[in-house]
Design an enzyme around this catalytic site. Structure first.
Site, short mmCIF file in Angstrom:
data_model
loop_
_atom_site.label_atom_id
_atom_site.label_comp_id
_atom_site.label_asym_id
_atom_site.label_seq_id
_atom_site.Cartn_x
_atom_site.Cartn_y
_atom_site.Cartn_z
N ALA A 138 2.49 -7.22 -11.92
CA ALA A 138 3.84 -7.68 -12.27
C ALA A 138 4.86 -7.11 -11.29
CB ALA A 138 4.18 -7.28 -13.70
N SER A 188 4.58 9.23 3.76
CA SER A 188 3.83 10.49 3.92
C SER A 188 2.36 10.26 4.27
CB SER A 188 3.94 11.34 2.65
OG SER A 188 3.28 10.71 1.58
N ASP A 228 12.94 10.35 -4.86
CA ASP A 228 12.20 9.51 -5.80
C ASP A 228 12.84 8.13 -5.73
OD1 ASP A 228 11.22 8.10 -7.95
OD2 ASP A 228 11.36 9.77 -9.37
N VAL A 229 12.10 7.15 -5.23
CA VAL A 229 12.69 5.83 -4.98
C VAL A 229 13.21 5.16 -6.25
CG1 VAL A 229 11.29 5.42 -2.90
CG2 VAL A 229 10.48 4.59 -5.11
N TYR A 234 0.97 -3.24 -12.33
CA TYR A 234 1.03 -3.26 -10.86
C TYR A 234 1.22 -4.69 -10.35
CZ TYR A 234 -0.60 -2.30 -6.05
OH TYR A 234 -0.72 -2.19 -4.68
P1 NAD Z 1 -0.68 5.80 -0.97
O1 NAD Z 1 -0.89 6.17 -2.39
O2 NAD Z 1 -1.63 6.31 0.04
O3 NAD Z 1 0.82 6.21 -0.53
C1 NAD Z 1 1.91 5.92 -1.35
C2 NAD Z 1 3.17 6.48 -0.76
O4 NAD Z 1 4.25 6.21 -1.67
C3 NAD Z 1 3.14 8.01 -0.57
O5 NAD Z 1 3.83 8.31 0.63
C4 NAD Z 1 3.93 8.53 -1.75
O6 NAD Z 1 4.61 9.75 -1.50
C5 NAD Z 1 4.96 7.42 -1.92
N1 NAD Z 1 5.54 7.39 -3.26
C6 NAD Z 1 4.90 7.17 -4.44
N2 NAD Z 1 5.79 7.24 -5.45
C7 NAD Z 1 7.00 7.52 -4.89
C8 NAD Z 1 8.30 7.73 -5.42
N3 NAD Z 1 8.55 7.67 -6.74
N4 NAD Z 1 9.30 8.00 -4.58
C9 NAD Z 1 9.06 8.10 -3.23
N5 NAD Z 1 7.86 7.88 -2.68
C10 NAD Z 1 6.84 7.62 -3.51
O7 NAD Z 1 -0.61 4.21 -0.95
P2 NAD Z 1 -1.02 3.12 0.16
O8 NAD Z 1 -2.40 2.66 -0.14
O9 NAD Z 1 -0.69 3.60 1.52
O10 NAD Z 1 -0.06 1.92 -0.25
C11 NAD Z 1 1.23 1.74 0.30
C12 NAD Z 1 1.82 0.47 -0.30
O11 NAD Z 1 0.96 -0.63 -0.04
C13 NAD Z 1 2.01 0.53 -1.81
O12 NAD Z 1 3.19 -0.14 -2.17
C14 NAD Z 1 0.80 -0.21 -2.32
O13 NAD Z 1 1.04 -0.77 -3.59
C15 NAD Z 1 0.65 -1.28 -1.26
N6 NAD Z 1 -0.69 -1.84 -1.20
C16 NAD Z 1 -1.77 -1.05 -0.94
C17 NAD Z 1 -3.03 -1.62 -0.91
C18 NAD Z 1 -4.28 -0.83 -0.61
O14 NAD Z 1 -5.36 -1.40 -0.71
N7 NAD Z 1 -4.16 0.44 -0.25
C19 NAD Z 1 -3.18 -3.00 -1.15
C20 NAD Z 1 -2.05 -3.77 -1.42
C21 NAD Z 1 -0.82 -3.18 -1.44
#
Ligand code: NAD
Length: 258
Positions: A168, A27, A75-76, A166
């Site tokens: 872990a 999203s 919900d994943v 996180y």
């Molecule tokens: P974000 O918070 O902007 O987006 C998270 C997405 O996950 C959203 O689309 C949300 O709807 C979805 N989501 C959350 N819980 C959910 C659930 N239970 N069921 C279905 N969908 C769910 O996050 P982001 O920054 O775009 O991060 C995306 C991925 O990258 C994540 O796994 C995050 O841990 C990883 N990551 C992000 C960063 C960073 O700096 N932003 C760094 C390392 C890793």
């Protein structure tokens, strides 16, 4: 003389034409950038997020890139829900070739203040969510000799104070990646992880500006990354360049973890 380094026939800008991808957490942020990048390559994309409505913009951007896209709410962390959505995506889009497990949440807290719920929630979404999708998608991916990419984090490699849950979950994803890579290699499925560093998204927007600036200054490349920079690495792993890469964790962090 024959060409000793022939360009694969599939190495065109739309090298995923005819393929179907599922991207979770599509999203916004990194998930949206990945979904749109795969659409640019020609893949039909099932965009998964907690609510299908939230994926409207991602779907519109995928369509603007010339590919089909659908939004599915799920919900994943709910195993049965995930199995039903994977089936729906295959039926709607005609098969399955690529799975990107990107959905993730944070519930940061120092250890002594972290609740059981903080821990369980993060593990359920970030780690069990990926396992749910991999299990549900494994058979169709074996059939298509497909690809799986799990979005981990550098924090899963180096740890981070205030993120025991996180870190872990993200370290768990690396173990999951390596194990599934070994299990599915004989079926022609490549399974890899991407470990982003600090990327500019809603997830990191909560960090106070001063702390974000300080962190950016400590990164060897002197800036935080963009969702597109993660999407390009996923593009490589699911494309012709990634055909002989499996079980790996590609760190994309501007040198943060060096
Ligand atoms: P974000 O918070 O902007 O987006 C998270 C997405 O996950 C959203 O689309 C949300 O709807 C979805 N989501 C959350 N819980 C959910 C659930 N239970 N069921 C279905 N969908 C769910 O996050 P982001 O920054 O775009 O991060 C995306 C991925 O990258 C994540 O796994 C995050 O841990 C990883 N990551 C992000 C960063 C960073 O700096 N932003 C760094 C390392 C890793």
């Amino acid at each position: 003389m024959s060409d000793s380094n022939p360009e694969p026939a599939s190495a065109s800008p739309r090298f995923l034409e005819g393929q179907v991808a599922i991207v979770t957490g599509a999203s916004r942020g990194i998930g949206r950038a990945i979904a749109v990048q795969l659409a640019r390559r020609g893949a039909s994309v099932a965009c998964i997020a907690t609510s299908a409505d939230n994926c409207a913009q991602t779907v519109a951007e995928c369509e603007a890139a010339g590919s089909r896209a659908i939004a599915l709410g799920c919900d994943v962390s709910k195993t049965e829900d995930v199995a039903a959505r994977v089936k729906e995506a295959q039926e709607e889009l005609g098969g399955l070739d690529i799975l990107v497990n990107n959905a993730g949440v944070t519930r940061d807290q120092i250890l002594l203040r972290m609740t059981e719920d903080d821990f369980d929630q993060v593990i359920s979404v970030n780690l069990k969510g990926a396992w749910n999708f991999i299990r549900a998608a494994a058979r169709p991916l074996m059939k298509s000799h497909g690809r799986i990419v799990n979005i981990s984090s550098v924090v899963g490699l180096i740890g981070n104070a205030g993120q025991a849950n996180y870190a872990a979950s993200k370290a768990g994803l690396i173990g999951l990646t390596k194990s599934v890579a070994k299990e599915l290699a004989s079926r022609g499925v490549c399974v890899n992880a991407v470990a982003p560093g600090f990327i500019e998204t809603d997830m990191t927007a909560e960090m106070p500006e001063a702390a974000a600036n300080e962190l950016a200054a400590s990164i060897p490349l002197k800036r935080i990354g963009t969702p597109a920079e993660i999407a390009h690495v996923v593009d490589y792993l699911v494309g012709p360049g990634g055909a002989y890469v499996t079980g790996q964790t590609l760190v994309v962090d501007g040198g943060l973890s060096l």
